[in-house]
Design a protein around this motif. Structure first.
Motif, PDB file in Angstrom:
ATOM      1  N   ARG A 286     -23.897  33.002  54.509  1.00 36.67           N
ATOM      2  CA  ARG A 286     -22.909  31.919  54.453  1.00 36.67           C
ATOM      3  C   ARG A 286     -23.114  31.075  53.194  1.00 36.67           C
ATOM      4  N   ALA A 287     -24.375  30.851  52.822  1.00 36.19           N
ATOM      5  CA  ALA A 287     -24.646  30.068  51.612  1.00 36.19           C
ATOM      6  C   ALA A 287     -24.194  30.819  50.363  1.00 36.19           C
ATOM      7  N   ILE A 288     -24.362  32.133  50.367  1.00 34.90           N
ATOM      8  CA  ILE A 288     -23.891  32.944  49.233  1.00 34.90           C
ATOM      9  C   ILE A 288     -22.390  32.772  49.053  1.00 34.90           C
ATOM     10  N   ARG A 289     -21.650  32.887  50.133  1.00 39.60           N
ATOM     11  CA  ARG A 289     -20.199  32.753  50.050  1.00 39.60           C
ATOM     12  C   ARG A 289     -19.788  31.309  49.709  1.00 39.60           C
ATOM     13  N   ARG A 290     -20.543  30.367  50.227  1.00 44.81           N
ATOM     14  CA  ARG A 290     -20.205  28.960  49.994  1.00 44.81           C
ATOM     15  C   ARG A 290     -20.415  28.560  48.535  1.00 44.81           C
TER      16      ARG A 290
ATOM     17  N   PHE B 182     -11.530  45.655  39.383  1.00 40.86           N
ATOM     18  CA  PHE B 182     -12.690  45.278  40.187  1.00 40.86           C
ATOM     19  C   PHE B 182     -12.275  44.305  41.275  1.00 40.86           C
ATOM     20  N   ALA B 183     -11.539  43.259  40.874  1.00 42.79           N
ATOM     21  CA  ALA B 183     -11.119  42.250  41.837  1.00 42.79           C
ATOM     22  C   ALA B 183     -10.186  42.843  42.890  1.00 42.79           C
ATOM     23  N   SER B 184      -9.272  43.711  42.475  1.00 43.71           N
ATOM     24  CA  SER B 184      -8.322  44.316  43.409  1.00 43.71           C
ATOM     25  C   SER B 184      -9.032  45.194  44.436  1.00 43.71           C
ATOM     26  N   ALA B 185      -9.956  46.039  43.957  1.00 46.57           N
ATOM     27  CA  ALA B 185     -10.688  46.901  44.873  1.00 46.57           C
ATOM     28  C   ALA B 185     -11.551  46.085  45.818  1.00 46.57           C
TER      29      ALA B 185
ATOM     30  N   LEU C 216     -21.431  44.853  49.188  1.00 50.22           N
ATOM     31  CA  LEU C 216     -21.819  43.452  49.368  1.00 50.22           C
ATOM     32  C   LEU C 216     -21.164  42.555  48.324  1.00 50.22           C
ATOM     33  N   LEU C 217     -21.067  43.039  47.084  1.00 47.55           N
ATOM     34  CA  LEU C 217     -20.376  42.258  46.056  1.00 47.55           C
ATOM     35  C   LEU C 217     -18.916  42.042  46.434  1.00 47.55           C
ATOM     36  N   ALA C 218     -18.293  43.082  46.982  1.00 43.72           N
ATOM     37  CA  ALA C 218     -16.883  42.975  47.366  1.00 43.72           C
ATOM     38  C   ALA C 218     -16.712  42.031  48.545  1.00 43.72           C
ATOM     39  N   ALA C 219     -17.535  42.220  49.582  1.00 37.78           N
ATOM     40  CA  ALA C 219     -17.389  41.420  50.792  1.00 37.78           C
ATOM     41  C   ALA C 219     -17.693  39.940  50.547  1.00 37.78           C
ATOM     42  N   SER C 220     -18.567  39.660  49.591  1.00 36.69           N
ATOM     43  CA  SER C 220     -18.951  38.271  49.315  1.00 36.69           C
ATOM     44  C   SER C 220     -17.963  37.555  48.409  1.00 36.69           C
ATOM     45  N   GLY C 221     -17.123  38.310  47.694  1.00 39.47           N
ATOM     46  CA  GLY C 221     -16.188  37.692  46.760  1.00 39.47           C
ATOM     47  C   GLY C 221     -16.803  37.313  45.429  1.00 39.47           C
ATOM     48  N   LEU C 222     -18.011  37.790  45.132  1.00 36.33           N
ATOM     49  CA  LEU C 222     -18.687  37.384  43.909  1.00 36.33           C
ATOM     50  C   LEU C 222     -18.012  37.908  42.645  1.00 36.33           C
ATOM     51  N   LEU C 223     -17.346  39.063  42.747  1.00 33.42           N
ATOM     52  CA  LEU C 223     -16.798  39.692  41.538  1.00 33.42           C
ATOM     53  C   LEU C 223     -15.692  38.871  40.895  1.00 33.42           C
TER      54      LEU C 223
ATOM     55  N   ILE D 188     -27.889  34.183  43.791  1.00 33.41           N
ATOM     56  CA  ILE D 188     -26.763  34.675  44.585  1.00 33.41           C
ATOM     57  C   ILE D 188     -26.568  36.166  44.347  1.00 33.41           C
ATOM     58  N   VAL D 189     -26.643  36.575  43.090  1.00 32.02           N
ATOM     59  CA  VAL D 189     -26.488  37.993  42.754  1.00 32.02           C
ATOM     60  C   VAL D 189     -27.763  38.766  43.075  1.00 32.02           C
ATOM     61  N   ARG D 190     -28.906  38.149  42.841  1.00 27.98           N
ATOM     62  CA  ARG D 190     -30.172  38.813  43.159  1.00 27.98           C
ATOM     63  C   ARG D 190     -30.280  39.119  44.652  1.00 27.98           C
ATOM     64  N   ALA D 191     -29.700  38.273  45.484  1.00 28.73           N
ATOM     65  CA  ALA D 191     -29.715  38.532  46.924  1.00 28.73           C
ATOM     66  C   ALA D 191     -29.026  39.849  47.239  1.00 28.73           C
ATOM     67  N   VAL D 192     -27.900  40.084  46.607  1.00 27.37           N
ATOM     68  CA  VAL D 192     -27.175  41.343  46.809  1.00 27.37           C
ATOM     69  C   VAL D 192     -28.017  42.521  46.323  1.00 27.37           C
TER      70      VAL D 192
END
Length: 473
Positions: free
Chosen positions: A180-184, A234-237, A216-223, A160-164
């Motif tokens: 979509r799978a990354i976010r899911r 990090f989460a707020s930004a 991409l990390l921000a838009a995906s919600g991974l952080l 998931i992180v390697r994709a970014v």
């Protein structure tokens, strides 16, 4: 396809295996980077030969990962990993396969890989083996999982992180199904060790497009999904960025424009410092972040020092530079090169307390990322007027200090002990620091006689209240 020098040098390894009746190919990243014309970091080889057969084929081998089918071969001063074609069973804890099975078919081996751009092979004659369309995806600028994206990401959540990272490094669009799978499945990151996350983050921030990786990390919600929480900043930004309409993400958030300057900073450690400064992290928070990511303590100490310099100087530098705005260019440059007395004092003290290296790193960062010391409501020309000469004046001040650390003083601790005629204690360190500041600020020459005289005066001041108290006892 023409081969790079690195692949050509490894061709005898393929020939040796083929001569014994085995299939052998270049595979993975070296094939991808060859297609893109990029320099190769490693040359990986896959083969139908078993690990034992690989060992028998070469005079010098290292059994680096026999359980996974990997043997390292030493050839002409270089090392090459040769891995037996394999498939993998169900993964344990969303990270590692519970069982590896060796196979003889190349396609089966390629099918287990993460993304199509990494699931290509090249034969010794340069012909490609590309059953999943990796070449086409590279040409179209797309990152796509091999086969079913949900299955690939659930097998190994680190993907998931390697994709970014791959999307940012190779300037690829993530295919809709993969995105979509990354976010899911982003919640699966809770199963991944923080040192693995740290390694990926390091590669992202040191890569060619750190700002895109961050977006991409921000838009995906991974952080917000890591095993251990990252700083709230990090989460707020990330949340603020993700909430923006796509058309406004290029520059609406204050930090976003700053992120675009990260790639202009050559050193990855300085990029980390710039990122943390953009997000408003202090020295302690920066050191804690690096601890969470399992980075070496010395890296955390360096980051904390640079952030401490930023905390001490950013507002003052902003005020100084805003005072120059609107002046003619020649006057502006001349004025910027003359640091105000209070700025010079604060700057020298910051360099002494946090280190000359940290101070110089900070000036290098702000020269490339003026947003770190810029005020809102000003045009870029107004906000950054005189920044170049101002930063050069700061650097010259630090480099020109007669003493930058206690070890640079012309007087040593043992000489002060003899002068004071008292046992060592906290007073000695305080006295040395005071002498250092006095010498660096120009209050006393960095000469033994002058420093000893200054020390005697300071010791007398320390002793005076003690004698007064004694007189009244």
């Amino acid at each position: 396809m023409s081969m790079s020098e690195a692949l050509t040098k490894a061709l005898p390894l393929l020939a040796a295996l083929e001569a014994r009746g085995f299939e052998a190919v270049f595979v993975g990243g070296c094939v991808r980077d060859t297609l893109l014309g990029r320099p190769l970091k490693d040359v990986d080889i896959a083969t139908s030969a078993s690990p034992e057969e690989v060992i028998a084929a070469f005079p010098r081998t290292i059994p680096t990962g026999l359980q996974h089918g990997t043997v390292t071969v030493v050839h002409e001063g270089g090392t090459y990993e040769i891995t037996t074609f394999r498939t993998e069973s169900a993964y344990e804890r969303f990270r590692r396969p519970s069982e590896v099975r060796f196979v003889t078919e190349l396609k089966e081996d390629l099918q287990r890989r993460d993304f199509t751009i990494n699931a290509m092979a090249m034969r010794a004659d340069g012909t490609m083996v590309d059953p999943f369309g990796g070449c086409r995806d590279l040409e179209r600028g797309i990152l796509r999982c091999v086969g079913e994206a949900d299955a690939r990401l659930q097998e190994d959540a680190l993907r998931i992180v390697r994709a970014v990272r791959f999307a940012a490094a190779y300037d690829l669009r993530i295919a809709p199904g993969t995105w979509r799978a990354i976010r899911r499945h982003r919640g699966l990151l809770a199963h991944i060790a923080m040192e693995r996350i740290g390694l990926e983050f390091d590669k992202m921030i040191g890569g060619s497009r750190p700002e895109r990786a961050g977006a991409l990390l921000a838009a995906s919600g991974l952080l917000g999904c890591t095993k251990e929480p990252l700083p709230e900043a990090f989460a707020s930004a990330a949340a603020a960025y993700a909430a923006l309409p796509a058309r406004r993400r290029s520059g609406a958030a204050p930090q976003t424009s700053g992120f675009r300057g990260l790639a202009g900073i050559p050193d990855a450690e300085d990029r980390w410092a710039a990122l943390c400064a953009l997000l408003g992290l202090g020295g302690d928070e920066g050191a804690k972040l690096f601890g969470t990511l399992r980075y070496a303590a010395v890296r955390g100490e360096r980051l904390a020092a640079v952030l401490a310099v930023h905390g001490a100087m950013a507002e003052r530098a902003e005020r100084d530079l805003l005072g120059l705005a609107g002046s003619p260019a020649a006057e502006n440059a001349a004025a910027a090169a003359r640091l105000p007395d209070d700025t010079r004092r604060s700057w020298i003290l910051a360099a002494l307390r946090h280190g000359q290296a940290a101070a110089l790193a900070w000036t290098g960062i702000v020269k490339r990322m003026p947003d770190l010391i810029a005020a809102g409501g000003q045009t870029a020309e107004q906000r950054y007027a005189g920044l170049g000469p101002y930063a050069q004046a700061l650097e010259a001040t630090v480099r020109g200090m007669p003493a930058g650390a206690i070890r640079d003083l012309a007087v040593k601790g043992k000489e002060l002990l003899a002068l004071a005629d008292r046992p060592s204690g906290p007073w000695l360190g305080q006295l040395l620091q005071g002498l250092l500041e006095a010498a660096a600020l120009g209050g006393v020459p960095n000469e033994k006689a002058a420093l000893l005289a200054e020390a005697a005066d300071r010791l007398a001041q320390i002793d005076k209240p003690q004698k007064t108290r004694g007189d009244h006892s």
